[in-house]
Design a protein around this motif. Structure first.
Motif: not given
Length: 115
Positions: A27-31
Motif C-alpha cells: 500500500s502507498i496510501v500512507s506514503i
C-alpha cells in the motif's frame, strides 16, 4: 519496505507522448510523497516529478507543463504522463518514495526520444 517496479518505457519521436507506470508491492496510501526520477547516459540522477498524499505536485522547470504525475492509492500505482517529448528526455526513469522512507532503486524503464 515497499518494492517498486517501473514499466511503460519505449522509443518515441520528438513531440510524442508516453505514459510510465510504477507498481508497488504494498500500500502507498500512507506514503507522504512519491516521485519519478531519471538518469540520462553520463548524467546524474535527477528528480522530475513529486506527488504528495494530498495530491499536491511539483515539477522542475525542465519538465513543467509537459509531464504530469498521478497516483492511484487503490491500485497502489503511480504514473507519469509525458507529452511533447524532447531528445533530452532520453533516460532511464525510476520511481521511488521521496524523502524519508525511500527504498532501493529498481531497474527503471528506458525512455528513448529520437529527433
Amino acid at each position: 519496505q515497499v518494492q517498486l517496479v517501473e514499466s511503460g518505457g519505449g522509443l518515441v519521436q520528438a513531440g510524442g507522448s508516453l505514459r510510465l507506470s510504477c507498481a508497488a508491492s504494498g500500500s502507498i496510501v500512507s506514503i507522504n510523497a512519491m516521485g519519478w526520477y531519471r538518469q540520462a547516459p553520463g548524467k546524474q540522477r535527477e528528480l522530475v516529478a513529486i506527488i504528495t498524499s494530498g495530491g499536491g505536485t511539483y515539477y522542475p522547470d525542465s519538465v513543467k507543463g509537459r509531464f504530469t504525475i498521478t497516483r492511484d492509492n487503490a491500485k497502489n500505482t503511480v504514473t507519469l504522463q509525458m507529452n511533447s517529448l524532447k531528445p533530452e528526455d532520453t533516460a532511464v526513469y525510476y520511481c521511488n518514495i521521496v524523502g524519508s522512507g525511500s527504498t532501493d532503486w529498481g531497474q527503471g524503464t528506458q525512455v528513448t526520444v529520437s529527433s
